[in-house]
Design a protein around this motif. Structure first.
Motif, PDB file in Angstrom:
ATOM      1  N   GLN A 145       0.831  -1.197   0.000  1.00  0.00           N
ATOM      2  CA  GLN A 145       0.000   0.000   0.000  1.00  0.00           C
ATOM      3  C   GLN A 145       0.874   1.258   0.000  1.00  0.00           C
ATOM      4  OE1 GLN A 145      -2.835  -0.694   3.323  1.00  0.00           O
ATOM      5  NE2 GLN A 145      -4.369  -0.800   1.684  1.00  0.00           N
ATOM      6  N   ALA A 146       0.216   2.428  -0.114  1.00  0.00           N
ATOM      7  CA  ALA A 146       0.941   3.698  -0.164  1.00  0.00           C
ATOM      8  C   ALA A 146       1.899   3.814   1.024  1.00  0.00           C
ATOM      9  CB  ALA A 146      -0.046   4.858  -0.167  1.00  0.00           C
ATOM     10  N   PRO A 147       3.131   4.269   0.791  1.00  0.00           N
ATOM     11  CA  PRO A 147       4.153   4.288   1.848  1.00  0.00           C
ATOM     12  C   PRO A 147       3.896   5.349   2.926  1.00  0.00           C
ATOM     13  CG  PRO A 147       5.132   4.368  -0.345  1.00  0.00           C
ATOM     14  CD  PRO A 147       3.678   4.652  -0.502  1.00  0.00           C
ATOM     15  N   LEU A 148       4.425   5.049   4.109  1.00  0.00           N
ATOM     16  CA  LEU A 148       4.395   5.958   5.256  1.00  0.00           C
ATOM     17  C   LEU A 148       5.781   5.927   5.896  1.00  0.00           C
ATOM     18  CD1 LEU A 148       3.081   7.620   7.623  1.00  0.00           C
ATOM     19  CD2 LEU A 148       2.476   5.412   8.640  1.00  0.00           C
ATOM     20  N   LEU A 149       6.402   7.098   6.032  1.00  0.00           N
ATOM     21  CA  LEU A 149       7.710   7.193   6.680  1.00  0.00           C
ATOM     22  C   LEU A 149       7.548   7.942   7.990  1.00  0.00           C
ATOM     23  CD1 LEU A 149      10.806   6.700   6.432  1.00  0.00           C
ATOM     24  CD2 LEU A 149      10.957   9.014   5.484  1.00  0.00           C
ATOM     25  N   SER A 150       7.928   7.305   9.101  1.00  0.00           N
ATOM     26  CA  SER A 150       7.828   7.931  10.421  1.00  0.00           C
ATOM     27  C   SER A 150       9.216   8.185  10.988  1.00  0.00           C
ATOM     28  CB  SER A 150       7.024   7.049  11.387  1.00  0.00           C
ATOM     29  OG  SER A 150       5.686   6.909  10.939  1.00  0.00           O
ATOM     30  N   ILE A 151       9.377   9.365  11.598  1.00  0.00           N
ATOM     31  CA  ILE A 151      10.670   9.793  12.133  1.00  0.00           C
ATOM     32  C   ILE A 151      10.658   9.633  13.653  1.00  0.00           C
ATOM     33  CG2 ILE A 151      12.373  11.643  12.185  1.00  0.00           C
ATOM     34  CD1 ILE A 151      11.481  10.824   9.331  1.00  0.00           C
ATOM     35  N   PHE A 152      11.577   8.837  14.168  1.00  0.00           N
ATOM     36  CA  PHE A 152      11.723   8.654  15.614  1.00  0.00           C
ATOM     37  C   PHE A 152      13.079   9.210  16.050  1.00  0.00           C
ATOM     38  CE2 PHE A 152       8.573   5.548  14.473  1.00  0.00           C
ATOM     39  CZ  PHE A 152       7.728   5.452  15.574  1.00  0.00           C
ATOM     40  N   GLY A 153      13.055  10.112  17.013  1.00  0.00           N
ATOM     41  CA  GLY A 153      14.303  10.617  17.582  1.00  0.00           C
ATOM     42  C   GLY A 153      14.973  11.666  16.711  1.00  0.00           C
ATOM     43  N   GLY A 154      16.264  11.844  16.991  1.00  0.00           N
ATOM     44  CA  GLY A 154      17.048  12.843  16.261  1.00  0.00           C
ATOM     45  C   GLY A 154      17.406  14.030  17.134  1.00  0.00           C
ATOM     46  N   LYS A 155      18.340  14.828  16.667  1.00  0.00           N
ATOM     47  CA  LYS A 155      18.750  16.044  17.349  1.00  0.00           C
ATOM     48  C   LYS A 155      18.910  17.136  16.300  1.00  0.00           C
ATOM     49  CE  LYS A 155      22.954  15.778  19.207  1.00  0.00           C
ATOM     50  NZ  LYS A 155      23.968  16.621  18.540  1.00  0.00           N
ATOM     51  N   ILE A 156      18.822  18.364  16.715  1.00  0.00           N
ATOM     52  CA  ILE A 156      18.771  19.470  15.754  1.00  0.00           C
ATOM     53  C   ILE A 156      20.000  19.510  14.861  1.00  0.00           C
ATOM     54  CG2 ILE A 156      19.803  21.248  17.253  1.00  0.00           C
ATOM     55  CD1 ILE A 156      17.470  23.098  16.253  1.00  0.00           C
ATOM     56  N   THR A 157      21.156  19.111  15.384  1.00  0.00           N
ATOM     57  CA  THR A 157      22.400  19.166  14.612  1.00  0.00           C
ATOM     58  C   THR A 157      22.350  18.267  13.380  1.00  0.00           C
ATOM     59  OG1 THR A 157      23.631  19.611  16.637  1.00  0.00           O
ATOM     60  CG2 THR A 157      24.910  18.845  14.748  1.00  0.00           C
ATOM     61  N   THR A 158      21.679  17.128  13.483  1.00  0.00           N
ATOM     62  CA  THR A 158      21.702  16.148  12.386  1.00  0.00           C
ATOM     63  C   THR A 158      20.444  16.192  11.531  1.00  0.00           C
ATOM     64  OG1 THR A 158      20.933  14.472  13.967  1.00  0.00           O
ATOM     65  CG2 THR A 158      23.293  14.543  13.508  1.00  0.00           C
ATOM     66  N   TYR A 159      19.647  17.269  11.628  1.00  0.00           N
ATOM     67  CA  TYR A 159      18.388  17.326  10.895  1.00  0.00           C
ATOM     68  C   TYR A 159      18.605  17.212   9.380  1.00  0.00           C
ATOM     69  CZ  TYR A 159      18.858  21.806   8.570  1.00  0.00           C
ATOM     70  OH  TYR A 159      19.267  22.777   7.711  1.00  0.00           O
ATOM     71  N   ARG A 160      19.658  17.866   8.845  1.00  0.00           N
ATOM     72  CA  ARG A 160      19.881  17.872   7.392  1.00  0.00           C
ATOM     73  C   ARG A 160      20.204  16.478   6.890  1.00  0.00           C
ATOM     74  NH1 ARG A 160      23.069  17.329   3.408  1.00  0.00           N
ATOM     75  NH2 ARG A 160      24.586  16.448   4.853  1.00  0.00           N
ATOM     76  N   ARG A 161      21.031  15.769   7.656  1.00  0.00           N
ATOM     77  CA  ARG A 161      21.389  14.388   7.270  1.00  0.00           C
ATOM     78  C   ARG A 161      20.178  13.475   7.421  1.00  0.00           C
ATOM     79  NH1 ARG A 161      22.899  11.316   4.243  1.00  0.00           N
ATOM     80  NH2 ARG A 161      24.596   9.831   4.413  1.00  0.00           N
ATOM     81  N   LEU A 162      19.376  13.693   8.434  1.00  0.00           N
ATOM     82  CA  LEU A 162      18.141  12.918   8.601  1.00  0.00           C
ATOM     83  C   LEU A 162      17.241  13.101   7.378  1.00  0.00           C
ATOM     84  CD1 LEU A 162      15.905  12.717  11.772  1.00  0.00           C
ATOM     85  CD2 LEU A 162      14.884  13.302   9.579  1.00  0.00           C
ATOM     86  N   ALA A 163      17.118  14.348   6.918  1.00  0.00           N
ATOM     87  CA  ALA A 163      16.301  14.621   5.730  1.00  0.00           C
ATOM     88  C   ALA A 163      16.863  13.896   4.512  1.00  0.00           C
ATOM     89  CB  ALA A 163      16.227  16.121   5.489  1.00  0.00           C
ATOM     90  N   GLU A 164      18.169  13.929   4.380  1.00  0.00           N
ATOM     91  CA  GLU A 164      18.828  13.262   3.254  1.00  0.00           C
ATOM     92  C   GLU A 164      18.590  11.754   3.306  1.00  0.00           C
ATOM     93  OE1 GLU A 164      22.675  15.196   1.473  1.00  0.00           O
ATOM     94  OE2 GLU A 164      23.260  13.625   2.874  1.00  0.00           O
ATOM     95  N   HIS A 165      18.732  11.175   4.499  1.00  0.00           N
ATOM     96  CA  HIS A 165      18.467   9.738   4.666  1.00  0.00           C
ATOM     97  C   HIS A 165      17.012   9.409   4.361  1.00  0.00           C
ATOM     98  CE1 HIS A 165      22.156   8.914   7.438  1.00  0.00           C
ATOM     99  NE2 HIS A 165      22.382   8.478   6.225  1.00  0.00           N
ATOM    100  N   SER A 166      16.106  10.315   4.739  1.00  0.00           N
ATOM    101  CA  SER A 166      14.688  10.095   4.456  1.00  0.00           C
ATOM    102  C   SER A 166      14.438  10.039   2.958  1.00  0.00           C
ATOM    103  CB  SER A 166      13.845  11.216   5.087  1.00  0.00           C
ATOM    104  OG  SER A 166      13.981  11.219   6.492  1.00  0.00           O
TER     105      SER A 166
END
Length: 502
Positions: free
Chosen positions: A352-373
């Motif tokens: 079915q249609a995908p769902l991506l959920s974000i658990f955790g993280g810190k403000i410093t790594t937000y850009r890399r988290l977005a890239e990984h997403s």
């Protein structure tokens, strides 16, 4: 009449640093993006941080080497991409052997220096606090310490600039808009959103939903999306206090406590010192606004009094703020030891249609988290370009060689009619976009109504038109921090103007 719902590639729920970071990255890859936030941008966790872009020295104690390395790499990148809202900051670590032995500190700082390159920041060093000016504010019984470098950031402006960058690339950013629910089919989601002001509900469709709801990530999954996840969120409350300036100088201090926790004391907006943070498990609903309690205030005051000559008490607190951090639940019994790493949960059950959920993280790594997403979602889309946010400055960040001082010198010459404090604040907040606030003004009078403390009609209009500000709180606390200075009467004047202009 066409009543077909608008179709998006991504529907992002949550206007914090992770949600806006993903929105900007996705829009830059050619995706059609809608981001909805039920309050203002950075209303919750993302404006309640310690205002640092840092590797997280203390995470080395928990063997979080990958997280620290990634955070240190991001620290250097973000300093280059947003030197107006991010600045180098030297930290002084007064040493007491009874808490951690000197050899342990030395090893930790050696790793911190070498896990990632940092050409713009100095290496750590051992100092004598009896001879160094850094020791003057400290008690005489503290003989030695260490220095190392990290960066300070205006956290809520970091969120706003990501939203602004996303919007400039075509993303639809809607604040004061609730995500009501969504139904899933093979190819898409049919979602209902609601405007807070008009209460009007709208149906849209999206190929993918990104759940970046922070403290509400689990609630959104269970109650509105009816999806089960193997991952859990651990809510931890962190509180900070602000007092009149404790000491002279640009340096910050990192204070070790007997419970092995650390507390920062950081210069804040010229006249103040920011002190924090606490770590307390939060078992209540994220809808309940977390406030600092008496024990937290006393704990932070005691941390300062154990090190500084100048003692403080709860009565000295000028402002405080608290936030709930949505950490990935790694089953740690100690709230301070819970990982600050992030985890991405991609759900596409039964094709079915995908769902991506974000658990955790810190403000410093937000850009890399977005890239990984975006890497996680790559199989569902044809991107117009690949990873790009590591080189593209945030709005206002296109400063030559990231040299803020040189940029400010030129800017100051063009706004000689502004006082030094206001000119510097505007330059730091908006970078090269600051000229859009001046808007051909040749005098202070040309800037329109003076609301006090350097805030003028030009800036307020800009914040409303370009940065989604709607209320006094949006402007004074999340866009400018001038709430530290504004009287009730001055706030009332600003409120009247906003009411008339909307």
């Amino acid at each position: 009449m066409n009543t077909q719902p608008t179709t998006y590639d991504l529907l992002i729920v949550g206007g914090g640093v992770n949600g806006t970071g993903i929105a900007r990255d996705a829009a830059g890859r050619g995706l059609k993006v809608l981001l909805v936030e039920k309050d203002d941008l950075a209303s919750h966790t993302s404006s309640a941080s310690t205002k640092l872009i840092h590797g997280g020295l203390r995470y080395l104690e928990y063997y979080e080497f990958r997280l620290v390395r990634e955070a240190l790499q991001e620290r250097e990148r973000l300093l280059n991409l947003a030197s107006h809202i991010i600045r180098p900051l030297e930290f002084v670590l007064p040493h007491r052997n009874s808490i951690r032995p000197a050899w342990m500190i030395r090893i930790g700082l050696f790793l911190y220096d070498h896990l990632a390159s940092h050409p713009k920041l100095p290496n750590s060093k051992l100092i004598s606090l009896q001879t160094s000016p850094y020791g003057q504010p400290l008690r005489n019984d503290i003989k030695k310490g260490f220095t190392y470098a990290d960066c300070a950031v205006d956290d809520s402006r970091l969120v706003v600039l990501n939203a602004k960058g996303a919007s400039m690339l075509g993303a639809d950013i809607r604040t004061q808009t609730k995500f009501v629910d969504a139904k899933r089919s093979t190819n898409e989601w049919s979602a209902t959103i609601q405007d807070n002001k008009t209460q009007k509900k709208t149906t849209i469709t999206a190929k993918v939903i990104v759940n970046a709801a922070g403290p509400w990530v689990a609630e959104l999954l269970q109650d509105k999306l009816h999806v089960q996840s193997k991952m859990n969120v651990r809510l931890v409350k962190g509180s900070h206090i602000v007092v009149k300036k404790l000491y002279e100088g640009p340096q910050a201090y990192i204070l070790q406590n007997d419970d092995k926790r650390i507390v920062f004391a950081i210069p804040y907006h010229e006249e103040f010192t920011l002190i924090g943070t606490t770590d307390i498990s939060w078992d209540q609903s994220p809808d309940i606004l977390p406030g600092i309690n008496e024990n937290e205030t006393e704990y932070l005051c005691k941390s300062v009094n154990d090190y500084f000559n100048k003692n403080i008490a709860p009565k000295d607190v000028i402002w405080n703020y608290s936030g709930v951090r949505p950490l990935y639940d790694d089953a740690s019994s100690n709230a301070s030891a819970v990982t600050r790493d992030y985890h991405l949960d991609l759900n596409e059950e039964n094709s079915q249609a995908p769902l991506l959920s974000i658990f955790g993280g810190k403000i410093t790594t937000y850009r890399r988290l977005a890239e990984h997403s975006m890497e996680k979602l790559a199989k569902f889309f044809k991107y117009t370009r690949q990873n790009w946010t590591d080189k593209e400055p945030l709005p206002g960040g296109n400063i030559t060689d990231g040299n803020f001082d040189l940029f400010y010198k030129d800017f100051r010459n063009t706004v000689s009619f502004l006082d030094e404090i206001t000119a510097k604040r505007i330059a730091h907040s908006y970078g090269t976009d600051a000229i859009n606030i001046i808007h051909n003004a040749k005098s202070k009078t040309d800037m329109g109504i003076d609301f006090g403390h350097g805030l003028t009609q030009h800036e307020v209009d800009y914040l409303v038109e370009k940065e989604w500000a709607m209320t006094v709180e949006d402007i004074l606390w999340r866009r400018t921090k001038l709430g530290l200075y504004f009287t009730q009467e001055e706030q009332g004047k600003l409120a009247q103007y906003l009411q008339k202009s909307q």
